[in-house]
Scaffold this active site. Structure first.
Site, PDB file in Angstrom:
ATOM      1  CG  ASP A  12      -2.025   1.036   1.126  1.00  0.00           C
ATOM      2  OD1 ASP A  12      -2.390   1.403  -0.011  1.00  0.00           O
ATOM      3  OD2 ASP A  12      -2.507   1.484   2.181  1.00  0.00           O
ATOM      4  N   GLY A  13       0.348   2.311  -0.638  1.00  0.00           N
ATOM      5  CA  GLY A  13       1.024   3.610  -0.603  1.00  0.00           C
ATOM      6  C   GLY A  13       1.502   4.104  -1.954  1.00  0.00           C
ATOM      7  CG  HIS A  29      -0.787   1.988  -9.340  1.00  0.00           C
ATOM      8  ND1 HIS A  29      -0.952   1.696  -8.001  1.00  0.00           N
ATOM      9  CD2 HIS A  29      -1.873   2.721  -9.686  1.00  0.00           C
ATOM     10  CE1 HIS A  29      -2.096   2.218  -7.566  1.00  0.00           C
ATOM     11  NE2 HIS A  29      -2.671   2.860  -8.569  1.00  0.00           N
ATOM     12  CB  SER A  57      -8.894  -5.139  -2.550  1.00  0.00           C
ATOM     13  OG  SER A  57      -9.522  -3.875  -2.698  1.00  0.00           O
ATOM     14  CB  SER A  58     -13.429  -7.560  -3.822  1.00  0.00           C
ATOM     15  OG  SER A  58     -13.227  -7.571  -2.426  1.00  0.00           O
ATOM     16  CG  LEU A 123       8.904 -17.425  -4.004  1.00  0.00           C
ATOM     17  CD1 LEU A 123       8.636 -17.450  -2.506  1.00  0.00           C
ATOM     18  CD2 LEU A 123       9.493 -16.058  -4.395  1.00  0.00           C
ATOM     19  NE  ARG A 186      -7.708   1.056   5.777  1.00  0.00           N
ATOM     20  CZ  ARG A 186      -7.581   2.376   5.994  1.00  0.00           C
ATOM     21  NH1 ARG A 186      -7.751   2.873   7.195  1.00  0.00           N
ATOM     22  NH2 ARG A 186      -7.257   3.191   5.003  1.00  0.00           N
ATOM     23  CB  SER A 188      -7.695  -3.405   3.353  1.00  0.00           C
ATOM     24  OG  SER A 188      -7.423  -2.162   3.981  1.00  0.00           O
TER      25      SER A 188
HETATM   26  C1  IPE Z   1      -5.513  -2.644   0.031  1.00  0.00           C
HETATM   27  O1  IPE Z   1      -5.145  -1.297  -0.109  1.00  0.00           O
HETATM   28  C2  IPE Z   1      -5.529  -3.328  -1.294  1.00  0.00           C
HETATM   29  C3  IPE Z   1      -4.251  -3.477  -1.968  1.00  0.00           C
HETATM   30  C4  IPE Z   1      -3.093  -3.079  -1.550  1.00  0.00           C
HETATM   31  C5  IPE Z   1      -4.301  -4.177  -3.205  1.00  0.00           C
HETATM   32  P1  IPE Z   1      -6.230  -0.126  -0.244  1.00  0.00           P
HETATM   33  O2  IPE Z   1      -5.473   1.126  -0.339  1.00  0.00           O
HETATM   34  O3  IPE Z   1      -7.191  -0.446  -1.302  1.00  0.00           O
HETATM   35  O4  IPE Z   1      -6.989  -0.247   1.160  1.00  0.00           O
HETATM   36  P2  IPE Z   1      -7.721   0.856   2.036  1.00  0.00           P
HETATM   37  O5  IPE Z   1      -8.631   1.616   1.119  1.00  0.00           O
HETATM   38  O6  IPE Z   1      -6.651   1.716   2.618  1.00  0.00           O
HETATM   39  O7  IPE Z   1      -8.426   0.073   3.085  1.00  0.00           O
HETATM   40  C1  IPE Z   2      -1.834   0.199  -3.279  1.00  0.00           C
HETATM   41  O1  IPE Z   2      -1.547   1.542  -3.314  1.00  0.00           O
HETATM   42  C2  IPE Z   2      -2.034  -0.376  -4.653  1.00  0.00           C
HETATM   43  C3  IPE Z   2      -3.416  -0.760  -4.951  1.00  0.00           C
HETATM   44  C4  IPE Z   2      -4.424  -0.729  -4.108  1.00  0.00           C
HETATM   45  C5  IPE Z   2      -3.690  -1.209  -6.291  1.00  0.00           C
HETATM   46  P1  IPE Z   2      -2.711   2.632  -3.308  1.00  0.00           P
HETATM   47  O2  IPE Z   2      -3.105   2.906  -4.712  1.00  0.00           O
HETATM   48  O3  IPE Z   2      -3.806   2.214  -2.396  1.00  0.00           O
HETATM   49  O4  IPE Z   2      -1.930   3.877  -2.714  1.00  0.00           O
HETATM   50  P2  IPE Z   2      -2.463   4.920  -1.644  1.00  0.00           P
HETATM   51  O5  IPE Z   2      -2.917   4.134  -0.441  1.00  0.00           O
HETATM   52  O6  IPE Z   2      -3.610   5.645  -2.293  1.00  0.00           O
HETATM   53  O7  IPE Z   2      -1.306   5.781  -1.357  1.00  0.00           O
HETATM   54 MG    MG Z   3      -4.089   2.479  -0.403  1.00  0.00          MG
END
Ligand code: IPE
Ligand code: IPE
Ligand code: MG
Length: 238
Positions: A12-13, A29, A57-58, A123, A186, A188
């Site tokens: 995430d991030g 990404h 994610s869904s 792996l 979390r 998620s």
């Molecule tokens: C969780 O991250 C899903 C993935 C990393 C693929 P999100 O950014 O979608 O989750 P929330 O919105 O912070 O819960």
């Molecule tokens: C996680 O990064 C990648 C995916 C959910 C596909 P985010 O796109 O959620 O990045 P932030 O949380 O908005 O920074």
């Molecule tokens: Mg995110």
């Protein structure tokens, strides 16, 4: 050092990483591919046999259609480009998630990637796309219900093991170590069933910046933890 057998990561991030640089979220990404390679490399080096990554994610379907489209194309391109390299590095690839929600081009790549034989893989990399932990449990329950209705299983034979083997991860051991980058604390809707007893590690690092040192730090912390699984410490057993 006790290394985990199975590491599961919420990557995430990416969006925040890009925004902070004045770039579109898609750039984040794209930049997120490098730490994926780093983590794969480190798992191989440390002898960690299972790595599971949350890629989409869904709930991510609710993002703008341009971002969803970009991600799907990125998955397609990346699977095509990296597959040979991964096989050469003794990495076999599997996918979990709701394929019915995905378009034909990506499903084709997924099927082709999973068909690639990697004998004695070091792996197993599992990528969760269009995945939700609740969806996973529901599709396993549906499988159980079908088996009961068709007479392959008696209702009183339904057990944790029977449900677990119908989940996306199937017979894989549960993740020992769960990592989430990006600062949020979390789950998620990731592997709700399989994370029951995982050790949790949250990193403030945004995913594109997650380094080999960061991964090693999480593993080192894991190795110092005492996992009791509801029991008592072995030294206190009398
Ligand atoms: C969780 O991250 C899903 C993935 C990393 C693929 P999100 O950014 O979608 O989750 P929330 O919105 O912070 O819960
Ligand atoms: C996680 O990064 C990648 C995916 C959910 C596909 P985010 O796109 O959620 O990045 P932030 O949380 O908005 O920074
Ligand atoms: Mg995110």
């Amino acid at each position: 050092m006790t290394v985990p057998r199975h590491v599961a990561i919420i990557m995430d991030g990416n969006g925040r990483w890009a925004s902070r640089r004045g770039l579109p979220r898609s750039a984040g990404h794209k930049a997120g591919l490098k730490p994926v390679r780093t983590c794969i490399e480190l798992c191989r080096r440390l002898g960690i046999p299972y790595l599971t990554l949350f890629a989409f994610s869904s709930e991510n379907w609710s993002r703008p259609v341009t971002e969803v489209g970009f991600l799907m194309n990125l998955f397609i391109e990346t699977i095509e480009r990296e597959l040979d390299d991964l096989a050469q590095q003794s990495v076999e690839v599997r996918f979990i998630g709701d394929r019915a929600a995905l378009g034909a081009p990506i499903v084709e790549r997924i099927v082709a990637a999973e068909a690639r034989a990697v004998p004695d893989a070091q792996l197993r990399l599992t990528i969760a796309i269009a995945y939700g932990g609740r969806w996973d449990i529901v599709q396993a329950v549906r499988g159980l219900a079908t088996d009961v209705a068709e007479g392959h299983l008696a209702a009183d034979e339904i057990s944790e093991a029977e449900l677990a083997k119908r989940l996306g991860l199937g017979s894989l051991p549960d993740p020992d170590l769960f990592i989430r980058t990006g600062g949020e604390k979390r789950i998620s809707n990731f592997l709700l069933w399989n994370l029951a007893y995982s050790e949790l590690w949250f990193s403030d690092r945004l995913w594109p910046e997650f380094s080999a040192d960061d991964f090693a730090e999480a593993v080192a912390d894991f190795s110092g933890r005492e996992r009791r699984f509801g029991g008592v410490p072995s030294v206190e057993r009398t």
